[in-house]
Every structure is written in structure tokens, then in C-alpha cells.
Enzyme design. Structure first.
Site, PDB file in Angstrom:
ATOM      1  N   GLY A 201       0.820  -1.211   0.000  1.00  0.00           N
ATOM      2  CA  GLY A 201       0.000   0.000   0.000  1.00  0.00           C
ATOM      3  C   GLY A 201       0.851   1.257   0.000  1.00  0.00           C
ATOM      4  N   TRP A 204       2.187   1.721  -3.462  1.00  0.00           N
ATOM      5  CA  TRP A 204       1.160   2.229  -4.366  1.00  0.00           C
ATOM      6  C   TRP A 204       1.215   3.748  -4.445  1.00  0.00           C
ATOM      7  CZ3 TRP A 204      -3.158   5.363  -3.327  1.00  0.00           C
ATOM      8  CH2 TRP A 204      -4.071   5.492  -4.367  1.00  0.00           C
ATOM      9  N   HIS A 205       1.560   4.397  -3.343  1.00  0.00           N
ATOM     10  CA  HIS A 205       1.612   5.852  -3.319  1.00  0.00           C
ATOM     11  C   HIS A 205       2.856   6.397  -3.998  1.00  0.00           C
ATOM     12  CE1 HIS A 205      -1.371   5.191  -0.084  1.00  0.00           C
ATOM     13  NE2 HIS A 205      -1.825   6.372  -0.438  1.00  0.00           N
ATOM     14  N   GLY A 206       3.912   5.606  -4.086  1.00  0.00           N
ATOM     15  CA  GLY A 206       5.120   6.094  -4.745  1.00  0.00           C
ATOM     16  C   GLY A 206       6.276   5.139  -4.546  1.00  0.00           C
ATOM     17  N   PHE A 368      -0.452  10.542  -7.190  1.00  0.00           N
ATOM     18  CA  PHE A 368      -0.530   9.100  -7.089  1.00  0.00           C
ATOM     19  C   PHE A 368      -1.381   8.492  -8.184  1.00  0.00           C
ATOM     20  CE2 PHE A 368      -0.474  10.868  -2.651  1.00  0.00           C
ATOM     21  CZ  PHE A 368       0.890  10.797  -2.525  1.00  0.00           C
TER      22      PHE A 368
END
Length: 368
Positions: A201, A204-206, A368
């Protein structure tokens, strides 16, 4: 590396559709309907992450006609979202940006101003965008899922993830955590699955170590919370539980926001350096008061965050009041009825927001 705008959002939608298709959980839809689902513009850029079961059944003949109630509710919700973004989030962005990106060092007060400013900026920015997306979709008779449910009222880290970015939490649960085994086997496997889910997770943001650390910290906190539930009979006081949860979230947002390790260390070091105070001349009374208790405050006249945005303390206080004491958007939607009061409320939010629009600003979750 340049990537398509909002690739993570529409990729998750299609991953869910492909996985469910493989498991024969989807119905047959024509290609044009599927394309509409993937490219539906209100939520395309920054969410919420919609599921095909929620969206595709709504693209029918019935929803192609004007609906007065949905249109009124859509304008109402959109106005709230615009107010959140422009009036609150953009104002809090000033001290947050200065503290993280400009200031060479931060004392205790300004470090906390920096972290809290970003904590509330992120919430009002993202929830404001979500409200606008939900409002615009309602103009077309499409109901997007709720994405926030007063997350800063959470009393545990598990409760927080049931309230924050709900559509992302649901995706991570259904398509990563449960397929890995969820909590069906041993406690060790459950803890492992939680860590894997939240590290992914974070990614997923970076693709950065700061996001991996942020995700890992939240995964570890969930492991601690689950172990506490299983092995301890101690129930924390409600306010103590909230205090611990909120401060953990606030501290971990520092890693989420910081551009590099040095920036994160600068903010965190200031937040916990209780010997480093500095005030401008107009706050000298505070230094005099605390000196009686052997707390030494360095009086400085340089440009600090208190002076960057003189109302930052007021904005932070108002943010606490709004997120803790006021009804959230989903609660307002449930109790909505078209009246002159709601019309005035919408018009007031919209008008004030327009007055505050004086520069270009992007939504944080565009990244994102």
C-alpha cells in the site's frame, strides 16, 4: 520516469475487474459501457477507487434522465468539497510547505505547526476532492462510494483504516490481504499478511523508501493492535486511545510528505526537541512566563512559520473542531433534504470558496 496521470487509480479498477472476471464474478458488459466505467471523469484523476459492482449497474436507461434531488444534492456536496480544498487545505499548505521544503531547521512549536498543517491539509485536500467528485457524479445520477468517514476520530489504527481512503483499504483487503490468507491461519501468517499488504500500500503511493517506511509503520501498528486485542484485557480510556492514534498518524504523515530523509529528520527532530523554542518579539511574554519554570526560550527575530502564516494556529484549531465535532459529508448526505437552509449553506460555501481562489493549486493525490 514520466507516468500517465492517475495511473494507480484506473489500474486498480481494471485489476479488480480482471481478477473478478477470472473468478467468473462479473457480468457481460458491452465495450462502451466498460470504457465509461474506466474513464468516468469525476473520479478518474484522484479517486475514489470505484469497483465495477458499484458502477456498471448504474449505467442504465433510468439514470439518463434529469433527477432534481440528485442534482441539488450534487451541488450541495460539491460546494462543501470546494470549500474544504480552497479555503482550508490551500491555506494550510503554506506553513506545511515552508516547514518541509524551505526552513533549514525547526524548533518545537514550528515543527508541530508543520506536521499538523500537513496532516489537516492532506485530509481536507483529498476529502475535498472526493466530495467534489461525488457531487459532480450525482449531477449525472451516478453515486460514487463514500471514501472518508471522519478518520481523525479513530480510536485505533484499525478504526482509522476503516475510515480513511475507504476504497483503497477495501481494495487492499479484497485483492491482497485476503488472497494471501488474511487471518484464516496462524497469528504469524496474519501479521505477515498485514505487513505485506501495507508495505505494498505504501508502494502504491510512490516508489520511494519514505512510502515503504510509512506503509511498514502502519502495518506494524496494525500488528501491535491485533496482538493487543488477542493477548491483553486492558481497554484504554477513549481520549487516551484517540490521542495515541492521532499522534501516531500525525507523526507517520511526516514520512509520507517529506521529499527525503533529511527533511523528515528535520521535522521529527524539531517535534521532539523540548529544549529548542524560539519566538519573535511579540511572543516574548511566553518566554518570560516559561522562564519561571526553568524552560529557556531563545528569542529570535528571523522568519519562522508563525510569521509565514499568522493565522496558522487558528486554522489548526478550527481544523480540530471541524473534524472532531462537526458532521462529515456522508452524514450530511444521509440527512439531506432540499430546503432554503441547504440552499443558503451551499451558496455560502461556494461563494466563499470562489473568493479564496487566487492561484493555481493541484490536488495532492494527483501525485498518485
Amino acid at each position: 520516469m514520466a507516468l500517465p496521470l492517475a495511473i494507480s487509480f484506473f489500474t486498480f479498477q481494471q485489476i479488480a475487474y480482471l481478477v473478478d472476471s477470472y473468478k467468473e464474478k462479473t457480468k457481460e458488459y458491452d465495450f462502451l459501457t466498460y470504457v465509461l466505467f474506466v474513464t468516468f471523469f469525476p473520479q478518474l484523476i484522484a479517486g475514489p477507487i470505484v469497483h465495477h459492482k458499484q458502477m456498471l449497474p448504474q449505467f442504465n436507461e433510468k439514470n439518463r434522465f434529469f433527477n432534481n434531488k440528485n442534482f441539488s444534492l450534487g451541488l450541495f456536496v460539491f460546494s462543501i468539497g470546494l470549500f474544504k480544498k480552497v479555503v482550508i487545505a490551500d491555506k494550510l499548505a503554506v506553513p506545511a510547505t515552508y516547514g518541509f521544503d524551505v526552513a533549514e531547521s525547526l524548533d518545537l512549536v514550528n515543527a508541530w505547526f508543520t506536521s499538523l498543517s500537513y496532516t489537516f491539509q492532506l485530509y481536507f485536500d483529498f476529502s475535498g476532492y472526493t466530495d467534489m467528485a461525488i457531487g459532480i457524479a450525482l449531477l449525472f445520477n451516478i453515486k460514487l462510494p463514500v471514501n472518508f468517514n471522519s478518520p481523525y476520530k479513530a480510536l485505533t489504527i484499525q478504526d482509522f483504516w476503516r475510515r480513511w481512503h475507504i476504497t483503497l483499504s477495501t481494495f487492499l483487503r479484497d485483492y491482497i490481504y485476503i488472497p494471501f490468507g488474511g487471518s484464516r491461519k496462524s497469528n504469524f501468517n496474519t501479521y505477515r499478511n498485514l505487513m505485506i499488504t501495507f508495505i505494498l500500500g505504501g508502494l502504491w503511493h510512490g516508489a520511494g523508501w519514505n512510502f515503504i517506511l510509512w506503509g511498514g509503520l502502519h502495518g506494524f501498528a496494525l500488528v501491535i493492535h491485533r496482538a493487543w486485542q488477542l493477548h491483553s484485557n486492558i481497554k484504554l480510556n477513549k481520549w487516551l486511545a484517540w490521542f495515541i492514534t492521532f499522534n501516531f498518524i500525525n507523526i507517520t504523515w511526516v514520512f509520507f510528505r517529506a521529499k527525503d530523509w533529511d527533511s523528515a529528520r528535520k521535522v521529527l527532530q524539531g517535534m521532539f526537541d523540548f529544549t529548542n523554542f524560539s519566538v519573535t518579539e511579540k511572543y516574548q511574554w511566553l518566554a518570560d512566563f516559561l522562564s519561571a519554570y526553568d524552560i529557556v526560550i531563545n528569542r529570535v527575530n528571523e522568519y519562522i512559520i508563525v510569521e509565514v502564516e499568522s493565522n496558522v494556529a487558528v486554522y489548526i484549531l478550527l481544523s480540530f473542531i471541524l473534524v472532531l465535532l462537526f458532521r462529515n459529508t456522508s452524514e450530511r448526505i444521509e440527512n439531506f433534504s432540499f430546503s432554503w437552509q441547504t440552499s443558503v449553506y451551499s451558496a455560502l460555501c461556494f461563494s466563499v470558496a470562489l473568493l479564496f481562489i487566487n492561484k493555481n493549486s493541484e490536488f495532492l493525490y494527483f501525485n498518485f
